[in-house]
Design an enzyme around this catalytic site. Structure first.
Site, short mmCIF file in Angstrom:
data_model
loop_
_atom_site.label_atom_id
_atom_site.label_comp_id
_atom_site.label_asym_id
_atom_site.label_seq_id
_atom_site.Cartn_x
_atom_site.Cartn_y
_atom_site.Cartn_z
CG HIS A 1 -37.78 -15.35 -28.02
ND1 HIS A 1 -38.99 -15.78 -28.43
CD2 HIS A 1 -36.30 -15.39 -28.21
CE1 HIS A 1 -38.21 -16.62 -29.41
NE2 HIS A 1 -36.87 -16.10 -29.11
CD GLU B 1 -22.24 0.26 -10.35
OE1 GLU B 1 -22.16 -0.57 -9.78
OE2 GLU B 1 -21.00 0.25 -11.42
NE ARG C 1 -0.98 3.81 -1.87
CZ ARG C 1 -0.16 3.65 -2.30
NH1 ARG C 1 -0.30 4.61 -3.49
NH2 ARG C 1 0.55 2.38 -3.17
CD1 TRP D 1 -5.73 -2.93 1.53
CD2 TRP D 1 -5.19 -3.96 0.14
NE1 TRP D 1 -6.81 -3.31 0.69
CE2 TRP D 1 -6.84 -4.26 0.20
CE3 TRP D 1 -4.68 -4.97 -1.27
CZ2 TRP D 1 -7.60 -4.62 -1.41
CZ3 TRP D 1 -5.16 -5.22 -1.97
CH2 TRP D 1 -6.49 -5.46 -2.26
CE LYS E 1 -15.17 0.01 -4.70
NZ LYS E 1 -15.01 -0.60 -5.84
CG ASN F 1 4.03 -0.79 -1.53
OD1 ASN F 1 3.39 -1.23 0.22
ND2 ASN F 1 3.76 0.80 -1.66
N GLY F 2 4.25 -4.59 -2.85
CA GLY F 2 4.16 -5.43 -3.69
C GLY F 2 4.40 -7.13 -3.58
CB CYS G 1 -0.90 -0.52 1.36
SG CYS G 1 -2.11 0.82 0.44
CD GLU H 1 -19.12 -4.62 -14.61
OE1 GLU H 1 -18.47 -3.59 -14.28
OE2 GLU H 1 -20.26 -5.22 -13.70
CE LYS I 1 -18.17 -0.83 -13.18
NZ LYS I 1 -19.38 -1.68 -12.30
#
Length: 610
Positions: free
Chosen positions: A505, A489, A27, A74, A605, A100-101, A2, A482, A486
């Site tokens: 139909h 939303e 973040r 994170w 969220k 990080n990573g 993070c 999807e 979107k």
């Protein structure tokens, strides 16, 4: 992974680190910590939860010193906890690391270090780095870090301190961002620009395979092999809000552009060195259990459910196991047929979706093995599931999910290939062919993101219409759902997705002159049939935009009003590419209508109520 900050200079180091970490809170994180070189040596304080918890600990025992590193974590390797929080140290507590990573070969390195007498206290891959640096140290921290890196595979941004050389702070970048801030009598590191803006606007941006050695009065840039680099300094003129968004106007747009990285991160460590095989060491499912699976249920909500439609279909295709799809809010109430040979796959970005969590518990109560695909390792769903595939998309701030969805697709593709390997339903050559195509996806998406003018223009055009339709067949229909979600939303335009063959139909009654229809045409086995359905729409006056491969655009323009080209890939992988223009379409339509892109009305969220 993070947020990283680091400081060396004459200020109150603790304050600089805490303020820098606060600038990275957007973040997302689950724990935080700092390490400071004090007159008594290297001292570390860390805490699970919000930064306020860390600050509370520091009030009673402040860390006073001239150099330090800090981190907001994170969780990826190991649950959120004090002990898993960064910074990590070696057994002597003379070296400290923030990271990080992902270290892909950390288990291999950990076994090696344990055999040499090193002891571990955390579940993280990062602790391996601190022990490696300590093992390699012979009076020169820069060389020790370089030697440690030579043993590591994966992605990493590192900040390293040792009390043996208190006047140095070492920073490394390999496929994970890291920035160097330049001050007067002080210097900084940060994983993102907002962490530094209170103190300096002069920065160097490290490239992959580069490192920096910071003292209060100097910064040396070099390759990880030790070759010195000369680079022009950048002056950052962003305000703090723009900096948080990485220079993008909205978090959603930033996260759309982060998808290639999210694809790479989700694949990293799960494909062997030959590129011909999927490896999933995190799974507890044994080969015998996999061979005994008789049916699969995919259960999720909203965008995660749409990812499940794609993923489950790919599993059926590659593994030949029947897959049932359920929205989580309905799963318990239809009394699903579950046996010990049923694998239930639950999908959730947050890992806290109440309906999905309830479905998970229902499945386990009936004896099923539950696999969770989620973006948050320490979440309720991740803790309760029997197995977890972490998507590693990184925190997603915008309410409308983008990179979490596409990372879920990548996780499904990997799992489907793994099942096919174990059950022997696909040849090694075919699996290698699919893996190669998957590894090309990030670059293909980057090429699309470099040229979005036509999608922006089309979005402004459709923003003037009250109704819109998406159509497609097979996996194109899943992606159409999807795309429609979107648009609804964040633009609030009424849109519906239909299987193209179902138009006649009933839905054709809604097609009238000028109604926009977006047709996805990437599944070549049914391409001719989709074109026939497009012609049905055109005959009723619909205005059709087709999304297809570049090689088909010329022919498609004979039947549609507009066409948008996407890079060619395998049909089963097309959803990971074709959804990106639809995300941009929703974004630019919302922008044209003046809506709050990142915070659409009435939505949250993480949906934590049933």
């Amino acid at each position: 992974m993070c947020g990283i900050v680091g400081y060396i200079g004459k200020r109150d180091t603790q304050s600089v680190l805490i303020e820098g970490l606060k600038k990275l809170e957007y973040r997302g994180y689950d724990s935080a910590g700092i390490a400071v070189y004090t007159p008594e040596g290297l001292k570390i304080t860390k805490s699970i939860g919000r930064l306020a918890n860390l600050e509370s600990k520091l009030e009673s025992a402040p860390l006073v010193g001239s150099a330090g590193i800090g981190h907001t974590r994170w969780a990826t390797h190991g649950k959120p906890s004090d002990v898993n929080s960064h910074p990590h140290t070696d057994r002597t507590q003379k070296f400290s690391v923030v990271h990080n990573g992902i270290v892909e070969n950390y288990l291999e390195l950990k076994d090696e270090l344990i055999s040499q007498g090193y002891t571990f206290v955390s579940e993280t891959d990062t602790e391996v780095i601190s022990h490696l640096v300590a093992r390699e140290y012979d009076g020169d921290i820069v060389k020790a870090v370089q030697k440690a890196i030579s043993h590591m595979r994966g992605a990493f941004a590192l900040g390293v301190l040792t009390e043996y050389e208190p006047n140095k702070l070492v920073a490394v970048r390999q496929a994970s961002p890291l920035i160097i801030g330049i001050g007067e009598g002080e210097n900084f590191i940060g994983s993102d620009i907002p962490a530094l803006l209170n103190y300096t606007r002069k920065v160097y941006i490290l490239n992959d395979g580069e490192m920096a050695v910071l003292t209060p009065d100097s910064v040396e840039l070099m390759t990880i092999e030790g070759n010195f680099i000369s680079r022009e300094m950048i002056n950052v003129d962003w305000d703090e809000v723009t900096a948080e968004k990485g220079g993008f106007d909205h978090f959603m747009l930033k996260e759309i552009h982060e998808q290639p990285k999210a694809y790479r991160d989700t694949m990293r460590g799960r494909i062997d060195e030959t590129g011909r095989k999927v490896i999933m060491p995190e799974l507890k499912l044994t080969p015998e259990q996999i061979r005994n699976i008789r049916n699969i249920h995919v259960v999720a909500c909203g965008t995660a459910y749409h990812a499940g439609l794609v993923g489950g279909s790919v599993i059926e295709q590659l593994v030949r196991i029947p897959v049932a799809f359920d929205v989580a809010s309905e799963y318990r109430y239809r009394s699903p047929l579950i046996t010990p040979e049923t694998l239930v796959i639950v999908v959730s970005q947050s890992g806290e979706t109440a309906d999905t969590l309830a479905a998970l518990r229902e499945a386990q109560a009936n004896g099923a093995h539950v696999l969770a695909i989620t973006n948050v390792v320490g979440s309720s769903i991740a803790r309760d599931a029997n197995d977890v595939i972490a998507t590693l998309a990184g925190p997603e701030i915008a309410v409308a999910s983008t990179k979490a969805y596409t990372s879920q697709l990548i996780a499904f593709y990997l799992f489907a290939l793994y099942l096919a390997e174990v059950r022997g339903t696909q040849s090694e050559a075919e699996i290698a062919h699919i893996i190669a195509a998957m590894q090309a996806l990030p670059e293909q998406v980057e090429s699309m993101l470099a040229n979005t003018d036509s999608i922006k223009a089309y979005a402004e055009q459709i923003s003037k219409h009250p109704n819109l339709f998406f159509i497609g067949r097979g996996l194109d229909y899943a992606v159409a759902q999807e795309g429609s979600l979107k648009l609804k939303e964040i633009s609030y335009i009424h849109s519906e997705a239909y299987a193209a063959g179902e138009l006649k139909h009933g839905t054709l009654a809604l097609i009238e002159e000028g109604v926009p229809v977006i047709a996805l045409v990437t599944q070549e086995a049914v391409m001719e049939k989709t074109v026939s359905n497009i012609k049905e729409v055109k005959a009723r006056g619909g205005d059709v935009m087709a999304l297809t491969y570049e090689e088909h655009v010329a022919d498609m323009l004979k039947s549609v009003d507009q066409a948008f080209a996407i890079p060619k890939t395998l049909p089963m992988l097309a959803p990971a590419i074709s959804v990106v223009p639809l995300q941009l379409l929703a974004y630019y339509a919302s922008l044209a209508l003046g809506h709050d892109v990142d915070k659409p009305r009435n939505l949250a969220k993480s949906v934590t109520v049933e």
